[in-house]
Design an enzyme around this catalytic site. Structure first.
Site, PDB file in Angstrom:
ATOM      1  N   GLU A   1       9.705  -0.123  11.403  1.00  0.00           N
ATOM      2  CA  GLU A   1       8.426   0.604  11.292  1.00  0.00           C
ATOM      3  C   GLU A   1       8.006   1.162  12.654  1.00  0.00           C
ATOM      4  OE1 GLU A   1       6.272  -1.813   7.635  1.00  0.00           O
ATOM      5  OE2 GLU A   1       6.040  -2.556   9.652  1.00  0.00           O
TER       6      GLU A   1
ATOM      7  N   ASP B   1       2.054   4.478   7.125  1.00  0.00           N
ATOM      8  CA  ASP B   1       2.425   3.071   6.965  1.00  0.00           C
ATOM      9  C   ASP B   1       1.184   2.218   6.724  1.00  0.00           C
ATOM     10  OD1 ASP B   1       3.984   0.794   6.875  1.00  0.00           O
ATOM     11  OD2 ASP B   1       4.967   1.153   8.794  1.00  0.00           O
ATOM     12  N   GLY B   2       1.408   1.053   6.170  1.00  0.00           N
ATOM     13  CA  GLY B   2       0.330   0.085   5.987  1.00  0.00           C
ATOM     14  C   GLY B   2       0.110  -0.697   7.274  1.00  0.00           C
TER      15      GLY B   2
ATOM     16  N   GLY C   1       3.610  -8.133   8.333  1.00  0.00           N
ATOM     17  CA  GLY C   1       3.413  -9.115   7.256  1.00  0.00           C
ATOM     18  C   GLY C   1       4.582  -9.106   6.291  1.00  0.00           C
ATOM     19  N   GLY C   2       5.238  -7.963   6.181  1.00  0.00           N
ATOM     20  CA  GLY C   2       6.421  -7.846   5.325  1.00  0.00           C
ATOM     21  C   GLY C   2       7.718  -7.905   6.118  1.00  0.00           C
TER      22      GLY C   2
ATOM     23  N   LYS D   1       1.142  -5.458  12.519  1.00  0.00           N
ATOM     24  CA  LYS D   1       2.009  -5.137  11.397  1.00  0.00           C
ATOM     25  C   LYS D   1       3.138  -6.169  11.339  1.00  0.00           C
ATOM     26  CE  LYS D   1       3.335  -1.026  10.574  1.00  0.00           C
ATOM     27  NZ  LYS D   1       3.287  -1.409   9.164  1.00  0.00           N
TER      28      LYS D   1
ATOM     29  N   ASP E   1      -1.508  -4.837   8.638  1.00  0.00           N
ATOM     30  CA  ASP E   1      -2.149  -6.107   8.301  1.00  0.00           C
ATOM     31  C   ASP E   1      -3.560  -6.161   8.866  1.00  0.00           C
ATOM     32  OD1 ASP E   1       0.149  -7.203   6.949  1.00  0.00           O
ATOM     33  OD2 ASP E   1       1.085  -7.153   8.918  1.00  0.00           O
TER      34      ASP E   1
ATOM     35  N   THR F   1       0.840  -1.204   0.000  1.00  0.00           N
ATOM     36  CA  THR F   1       0.000   0.000   0.000  1.00  0.00           C
ATOM     37  C   THR F   1       0.873   1.251   0.000  1.00  0.00           C
ATOM     38  OG1 THR F   1      -1.521  -1.295   1.357  1.00  0.00           O
ATOM     39  CG2 THR F   1      -2.013   1.046   1.110  1.00  0.00           C
TER      40      THR F   1
ATOM     41  N   LYS G   1      -8.454  -5.016   6.001  1.00  0.00           N
ATOM     42  CA  LYS G   1      -7.668  -4.833   7.216  1.00  0.00           C
ATOM     43  C   LYS G   1      -8.466  -4.232   8.362  1.00  0.00           C
ATOM     44  CE  LYS G   1      -4.225  -5.781   4.405  1.00  0.00           C
ATOM     45  NZ  LYS G   1      -3.092  -4.900   4.253  1.00  0.00           N
TER      46      LYS G   1
HETATM   47  O1  LIG Z   1       3.830  -4.122   8.327  1.00  0.00           O
HETATM   48  C1  LIG Z   1       4.101  -4.166   7.157  1.00  0.00           C
HETATM   49  C2  LIG Z   1       5.391  -4.690   6.671  1.00  0.00           C
HETATM   50  O2  LIG Z   1       6.163  -5.160   7.728  1.00  0.00           O
HETATM   51  C3  LIG Z   1       3.136  -3.701   6.151  1.00  0.00           C
HETATM   52  O3  LIG Z   1       2.856  -2.365   6.370  1.00  0.00           O
HETATM   53  C4  LIG Z   1       1.895  -4.536   6.289  1.00  0.00           C
HETATM   54  O4  LIG Z   1       2.265  -5.887   6.122  1.00  0.00           O
HETATM   55  C5  LIG Z   1       0.850  -4.151   5.252  1.00  0.00           C
HETATM   56  O5  LIG Z   1       1.335  -4.405   3.981  1.00  0.00           O
HETATM   57  P1  LIG Z   1       0.461  -4.175   2.668  1.00  0.00           P
HETATM   58  O6  LIG Z   1       0.304  -2.710   2.480  1.00  0.00           O
HETATM   59  O7  LIG Z   1       1.280  -4.818   1.580  1.00  0.00           O
HETATM   60  O8  LIG Z   1      -0.849  -4.880   2.881  1.00  0.00           O
END
Ligand SMILES: O=C(CO)[C@H](O)[C@H](O)COP(=O)(O)O
Length: 313
Positions: A187, A165-166, A180-181, A178, A168, A112, A205
């Site tokens: 972060e 920030d994005g 997932g990445g 958070k 999960d 995102t 989400k």
């Molecule tokens: O916490 C994160 C990475 O560590 C991301 O912000 C979270 O996983 C959301 O990712 P996306 O925007 O791809 O859904």
């Protein structure tokens, strides 16, 4: 333009951004195109580009697609397309509301955030904004550099005006899962040092209670030598921990900080603050993906193209 960012975002694919293979893919499917991108990475080694490229090239890429009613129907209801549009709408809305000339911006990680950086770059060019950007990961750094933005760090700019920030998952109180990445450590440091922390996400989400939507568990960054005792301790807390395994490499996912990630399912999380403290107290745990009481606002892109917001009470 977006494709350029995606290509940038794809480069760091090798290490941290991989689907935890200990977790069945079905737990991510439908709901998490983010994870689908990670799955794609297994084949392409490019976690974000396949997804975002699909978005950018999708709408009118083929006249035969447009002329076929069946394809048109499939296209209209394509969940990937809906999710990508939702991410983009949320990211653009947040950047338009929060980013102002002269600011230091914390740049989050994930798919995102690619759209948020796209919008920041557009606005820098159109409005001649003077911004400084602090990355939260290798991926974020790449996005900043490829976008031609001013890259800095917390040593030079420790006072961040806003971190975007994005997530999960974000609950009714704006507590988030958070990581997932696998970028949650940096972060969280950036979000903690920001005057304002805002979340951008798609409709999948948005939840009332953490654990309702995100079924892969709480990501926990762990020092490698401690991962077995940490797994045992998490089990004794009632969790179901798994070591996140890489897809494009043999062995575990290794974070930007050289650590492992354990994903621990606790079911519905009624008291994220208490759980966060409990997990963080285990020696060997570096950080958890529970962001408790940090976000002031969340922007959710919805299926109908609108953006819903939640603000902290
Ligand atoms: O916490 C994160 C990475 O560590 C991301 O912000 C979270 O996983 C959301 O990712 P996306 O925007 O791809 O859904």
């Amino acid at each position: 333009m977006l494709l350029r960012f995606c290509l940038a975002a794809c480069r760091p694919a090798g290490r941290a951004l991989a689907l935890p293979h200990s977790v069945p893919l079905s737990r991510f499917s439908q709901r998490s195109v983010h994870q689908l991108a990670f799955a794609t990475a297994a084949a392409s080694r490019s976690p974000f580009c396949a997804l975002s490229a699909a978005f950018t090239s999708h709408p009118s890429s083929s006249s035969s697609i447009r002329s076929s009613p069946l394809s048109t129907l499939a296209q209209m209801s394509n969940p990937t397309d809906l999710v990508e549009k939702a991410k983009k709408a949320a990211a653009f809305a947040a950047v338009d509301e929060y980013v102002k000339d002269g600011m230091t911006i914390g740049v989050g990680s994930g798919s995102t955030i690619v759209y948020a950086v796209e919008r920041i770059v557009e606005r820098v060019k159109a409005e001649n904004l003077k911004l400084v950007c602090i990355p939260t990961s290798f991926q974020a750094r790449q996005l900043i550099v490829e976008g031609g933005l001013v890259l800095s760090d917390l040593s030079r700019h420790s006072a961040i005006d806003v971190a975007i920030d994005g997530a999960d998952e974000a609950d009714a109180q704006l507590n988030c899962i958070k990581g997932g990445g696998a970028c949650m450590l940096q972060e969280k440091i950036v979000a903690y040092n920001a005057k304002r922390f805002v979340v951008v996400a798609d409709f999948r989400k948005k939840s009332e209670t953490l654990g309702q939507q995100w079924k892969a568990g709480v990501p926990i960054e762990v020092i490698p030598l401690a991962y077995v005792p940490v797994l045992r301790k998490l089990e004794s807390f009632g969790g179901k921990p798994v070591l996140r395994m890489a897809k494009a490499k043999a062995g575990p996912v290794v974070t930007d900080n050289g650590n492992f990630v354990v994903d621990c399912d606790f079911g519905l999380i009624q008291d994220p603050a208490a759980l966060d403290k409990r997990i963080a107290s285990i020696p060997g745990v570096v950080e958890t993906g529970l962001f408790v009481n940090m976000a002031e606002k969340a922007f959710f892109g919805m299926q109908d193209g609108t953006v819903e917001t939640r603000t902290k009470n």
